[in-house]
Design an enzyme around this catalytic site. Structure first.
Site, PDB file in Angstrom:
ATOM      1  N   CYS A  35      -4.694   5.617  -3.901  1.00  0.00           N
ATOM      2  CA  CYS A  35      -4.824   4.865  -3.854  1.00  0.00           C
ATOM      3  C   CYS A  35      -2.422   5.111  -4.254  1.00  0.00           C
ATOM      4  O   CYS A  35      -3.050   5.166  -5.540  1.00  0.00           O
ATOM      5  CB  CYS A  35      -4.717   3.810  -4.656  1.00  0.00           C
ATOM      6  N   CYS A  67       0.694  -0.906  -0.272  1.00  0.00           N
ATOM      7  CA  CYS A  67      -0.317  -0.341   0.763  1.00  0.00           C
ATOM      8  C   CYS A  67       1.061   1.800  -0.100  1.00  0.00           C
ATOM      9  O   CYS A  67       1.360   1.103   1.249  1.00  0.00           O
ATOM     10  CB  CYS A  67      -1.112   0.214   1.406  1.00  0.00           C
TER      11      CYS A  67
END
Length: 286
Positions: free
Chosen positions: A217, A80
């Protein structure tokens, strides 16, 4: 009782915990409770700080801090990009690494990542190598179908580049986009919709697997920049990517990438786990 912090990177938000010895691994139900925006703390995922020696799949430095990342639905994720920036900020804030360290080595399921806290408050992360060698796929939203470029940034992405930013703004991402062929992403995929708004300047929305549409993101912005650069026949350069939650910079050099953006810790607290009866109810579908 569990002590936690809450942080975000361009409004991609996380619950952060320290469990150095991996003495309290989280169940999917516990992750869902932590990320529940009404019954828990709320977040797109959970970042748990564990020493690498306690992570069986980690083959790097056993003393490195490992970012055990879980999506909001409780599923594991390899990496991530926003999370690793927030994780680096958390490690420094909690005194888990020295405040004057030049680079913070962080273990992830996608391999080692290194982070540097910058004087302007942002965090710069080496995101590793990107891979665009996967087969072409198609993405469907409702009745509309687009070709998409597969990009692996340690986790899978399918990037749709469209010419008009209004097309991106008008998409209904309340449901997960479909993809074909289905076996292209057997573990699911993050889908980015990207439009150029200037020279090396992109606007993006994303549907994250295991979460839904998010404000940002980090790995997705890297994938977007890589796909847009490839469409222009480029491999190097600095790209600015706007997301609903803010803006980040992506630097490309060959197949490597660096991601720079904000990382903020906004709160600390303590949380009571649900009662035994509540836990049974939550875990009944696991």
């Amino acid at each position: 009782m569990v002590r936690f912090a809450k942080g975000h990177g361009t409004r991609n938000d996380f619950v952060l915990l320290t469990d150095a010895d991996d003495s309290d691994p989280l169940s999917p139900a516990q992750v869902r409770h932590l990320t529940d925006r009404r019954g828990g703390v709320g977040g797109d995922g959970v970042l748990r700080a564990v020493r690498g020696v306690h992570v069986p799949e980690w083959e790097g430095d056993p003393d490195a801090w490992f970012m055990d990342y879980r999506n909001a639905d409780g599923s594991l994720a390899e990496m991530c990009g926003n999370g690793v920036r927030v994780f680096a900020r958390y490690l420094v804030e909690q005194g888990l690494v020295a405040p004057d360290v030049q680079e913070i080595a962080i273990g992830t399921r996608a391999g080692l990542r290194t982070a540097r806290l910058l004087p302007d408050g942002r965090v710069r992360v080496w995101m590793g190598r990107t891979d665009t060698s996967g087969p072409a796929v198609e993405i469907r939203v409702g009745t509309r179908v687009w070709p998409a470029a597969p990009v692996n940034v340690g986790n899978p992405h399918a990037v749709v580049v469209v010419p008009d930013p209004e097309q991106v703004a008008g998409l209904d991402l309340t449901q997960q986009p479909a993809w074909e062929p289905r076996d292209a992403f057997p573990c699911g995929v993050n889908v980015e919709f990207v439009a150029p708004v200037g020279e090396r300047h992109l606007r993006m929305r994303v549907y994250e697997r295991g979460v839904g549409e998010t404000q940002s993101c980090g790995t997705g912005t890297v994938a977007a920049a890589r796909a847009a650069a490839a469409a222009q026949g480029e491999t190097d350069g600095l790209w600015r990517v706007e997301v609903p939650g803010g803006e980040v910079d992506v630097e490309l050099a060959g197949d490597e990438a660096w991601l720079t953006g904000p990382a903020v810790i906004v709160a600390h607290g303590e949380l009571e786990w649900p009662s035994a009866e509540g836990r049974r109810d939550e875990e009944s579908d696991d």
